[in-house]
Scaffold this active site. Structure first.
Site, PDB file in Angstrom:
ATOM      1  CG  ASP A 242      12.938  34.086 -27.930  1.00  0.00           C
ATOM      2  OD1 ASP A 242      12.227  32.869 -27.756  1.00  0.00           O
ATOM      3  OD2 ASP A 242      13.667  34.136 -29.091  1.00  0.00           O
TER       4      ASP A 242
ATOM      5  CG  HIS B  81      13.947  33.582 -33.717  1.00  0.00           C
ATOM      6  ND1 HIS B  81      12.629  34.374 -34.966  1.00  0.00           N
ATOM      7  CD2 HIS B  81      14.535  32.526 -33.934  1.00  0.00           C
ATOM      8  CE1 HIS B  81      12.419  32.360 -34.929  1.00  0.00           C
ATOM      9  NE2 HIS B  81      13.058  31.873 -34.629  1.00  0.00           N
TER      10      HIS B  81
ATOM     11  CE  LYS C  36      11.908  26.757 -31.162  1.00  0.00           C
ATOM     12  NZ  LYS C  36      12.803  26.462 -32.937  1.00  0.00           N
TER      13      LYS C  36
ATOM     14  CB  CYS D 226      14.411  32.870 -38.131  1.00  0.00           C
ATOM     15  SG  CYS D 226      13.829  32.207 -38.755  1.00  0.00           S
TER      16      CYS D 226
ATOM     17  CD  GLN E 121      16.399  27.294 -29.399  1.00  0.00           C
ATOM     18  OE1 GLN E 121      17.136  25.963 -29.148  1.00  0.00           O
ATOM     19  NE2 GLN E 121      15.960  27.656 -30.110  1.00  0.00           N
TER      20      GLN E 121
END
Length: 472
Positions: free
Chosen positions: A258, A181, A284, A427, A261
Site C-alpha cells: 500500500d 488501513h 493523494k 481508517c 502515503q
C-alpha cells in the site's frame, strides 16, 4: 521535458507575483540527475498581513514557490486565511491538473479504444499516455503492468478477488500489520472467509513501529501473501519494504504494498522494491479523485482472471462463453475514468517537473520541524517513532492532547483559526485500539506547505488548548 516545465512554472510565478525575484539556476551537467538537483530559493518582498494571519516568509522555500499553483489555498475560511494540513486524507490540485481535465472535456471528449475518428483517437492517445507516465513514475518495466482502478481500495480488492480467490486455500496465511488501513484489511477478511485462509497480524515494537523482526520470524512456507503499507498514515513510520519483500520471497510468498502515503512524497521504484503488487491513489498525489492504479508484475497479471465483466475487457464474446483481453485491458471493464486518468497524468508531469527527490528532501525538513514544534504544546502525545538520524518520519503527526477530544481540537482549529486537520480513527481502528485510544487528531503536510503553516498551526493549537483548559 522536466526542465522546460520547471522553467515555465518559474515564469508563471514571476508573472503572478512581480515582486518575486527569481534566482536562475545553472543547467546541471549531464551527469547530474534531476532527482539530485535542488531548487534554489528566491526572495520576496514582505507583504502586509492582517492580525491573526500566518507570518510573512523571510525566504522562499519549495512550499512558497509552489503555492501559487494551488488556487484553493488562497482563500479565507471562517474569517481566517486557510491553512490546509489534511494532506494524508487528500492533496490539493495544481492549476495544470484542472486545465488538463478541462481541455479534455472541451477539446477532445470521446470514448477510448472504440472509435477511429479524431476525438476518440486523441482521447485514447492521452489516456494511454497517462498509463505510460505512471509506469515511468514508479519505474515499472512496461506500461501493461499498470491497471487503472477507481482508487487504491478497488486496486486491493482487484488483487484480493482475482489473485486471492484463485491462489489461496485453507490454512494458507496472509501476513499484515496492525497499522494497516481498513482498505488493506477488509478485502482480505472477506477472501479469508471464502477460502479458509488465515490472517496473521504483526504488532508494534517499543518505538511504535510495526515490528519487522516479528514479521520476519513469523514468515513460513504457509505464508502466501504479505500486505504492508510503505508509510503509515497514522504513525508516520516508513517500513523497509525491500527487506520485507526479500524475506517474503524467500518463503515463496507474494507482497502487496500500500503505497498511498509514499508515492506522493518520495521516489518509489517498483523494480528496486521488487514488490509483486503496489497500489496508489491519484487524489493523494495532486491528481483528481475517482482514479487510482494497481501495479502488478506482468506474469502475475497475465495469470489472473478478470475482476469485472463487460465491455473493453474481452477479446471475443459468444453466447455461451467469452475470451478475455490481455492485461491491463482485462481488468478495466467498461468506459474508464478518461478525464481523471488524463488529470493524473498531468499531476505526474507536475510532480516530475519538481522532482520527487526534491519533494522528499523538503518534506523531511518539514517533518522534523513539525515534530519538534508540536512537542512544545503542553500535554501533547505524538504517536509513532521519535525521529533520529537513522529514523525518518513522514511529514505527518497523529496526536492527542490530554483531556481534550481530538474532534473538539479539529473543530476549534477550523472555526476559530481556519486550520484544516483531521480527527477520528483515520481508517485505522485496529491500530487505535492497539494504542489504547478511540481517535486521534492528525496534521499532515505536503510540499506546498511551509514552516509558517506549521508555526501558525502550533500557535492556533496552543490557543485551542488554552480555551478548553479554561473550563477546568
Amino acid at each position: 521535458m522536466a526542465m522546460v516545465m520547471e522553467g515555465a512554472a518559474m515564469a508563471a510565478v514571476a508573472t503572478r507575483f512581480p515582486s518575486f525575484r527569481i534566482i536562475r539556476r545553472r543547467r546541471p551537467s549531464s551527469s547530474t540527475s534531476p532527482a539530485s538537483r535542488t531548487l534554489r530559493s528566491f526572495s520576496a518582498s514582505a507583504s502586509t498581513l492582517r492580525e491573526g494571519d500566518p507570518p510573512a516568509p523571510l525566504s522562499v522555500s519549495l512550499g512558497h514557490f509552489t503555492r501559487p499553483d494551488f488556487p484553493i489555498l488562497h482563500q479565507e475560511v471562517n474569517g481566517s486565511k486557510l491553512v490546509y494540513l489534511d494532506n494524508a486524507a487528500t492533496s490539493q490540485k495544481p492549476t495544470a491538473v484542472m486545465r488538463a481535465i478541462q481541455t479534455y472535456y472541451e477539446a477532445y471528449n470521446s470514448n477510448v479504444h472504440r472509435g477511429i475518428h479524431f476525438l476518440s483517437a486523441k482521447a485514447t492517445e492521452e489516456y494511454e499516455l497517462a498509463r505510460k507516465k505512471i509506469a515511468s513514475f514508479i519505474n515499472a518495466s512496461d506500461s501493461s503492468e499498470i491497471v487503472f482502478t477507481r482508487n487504491a481500495t478497488e486496486a486491493i480488492n482487484l488483487v484480493a478477488y482475482s489473485w486471492g480467490l484463485q491462489n489461496l486455500k485453507p490454512e494458507d496465511e496472509i501476513m499484515l500489520t496492525v497499522a494497516e488501513h481498513h482498505s488493506a484489511i477488509v478485502p482480505w477478511q472477506l477472501v479469508a472467509q471464502k477460502t479458509g485462509a488465515v490472517l496473521k497480524f504483526v504488532s508494534l515494537n517499543q518505538d511504535e513501529v510495526p515490528d519487522i523482526n516479528m514479521l520476519k520470524e513469523t514468515l513460513s512456507t504457509k505464508t502466501k501473501l504479505v500486505v504492508v503499507h510503505h508509510v503509515s498514515n497514522v504513525l508516520a513510520s516508513v517500513l523497509p519494504v525491500e527487506d520485507i519483500v526479500l524475506w517474503a520471497h524467500d518463503v515463496g510468498a507474494k507482497v502487496l504494498v500500500d503505497a498511498c502515503q509514499s508515492v506522493p512524497h518520495m521516489v518509489v521504484d517498483v523494480q528496486n522494491l521488487d514488490a509483486d503488487f503496489l497500489v496508489a491513489s491519484s487524489h493523494k498525489m495532486c491528481g483528481p479523485t475517482g482514479i487510482g492504479f494497481l501495479y502488478g508484475k506482468s506474469n502475475l497479471l497475465s495469470a489472473m482472471p478478470p475482476f469485472l465483466g463487460g465491455g473493453e475487457m474481452i477479446s471475443d464474446v459468444f453466447l455461451d462463453h467469452s475470451s478475455y483481453a490481455e492485461p491491463p485491458s482485462r481488468f478495466e471493464a467498461g468506459t474508464p475514468a478518461i478525464g481523471e486518468a488524463i488529470g493524473l497524468g498531468a499531476a505526474i508531469d507536475y510532480l516530475s517537473a519538481i522532482s520527487m527527490q526534491k519533494i522528499h528532501d523538503y518534506e523531511v525538513e518539514l517533518s522534523e520541524y513539525l515534530y519538534e514544534s508540536l512537542r512544545s504544546v503542553p500535554n501533547v502525545r505524538i504517536y509513532g517513532p521519535v525521529p533520529t538520524r537513522n529514523v525518518r518520519r513522514a511529514a505527518l503527526c497523529s496526536f492527542n492532547v490530554e483531556n481534550i477530544h481530538p474532534t473538539d481540537i479539529a473543530t476549534f482549529l477550523d472555526q476559530q483559526h481556519g486550520v484544516a486537520i483531521r480527527s477520528g480513527h483515520h481508517c485505522a481502528q485496529p491500530l487505535h485500539r492497539y494504542l489504547g485510544i478511540s481517535a486521534s487528531a492528525r496534521v499532515s503536510l505536503h510540499f506546498y506547505n511551509t514552516k509558517e503553516d506549521v508555526d501558525y498551526f502550533v500557535q492556533a493549537l496552543n490557543d485551542t488548548v488554552n480555551f478548553f483548559n479554561s473550563f477546568k
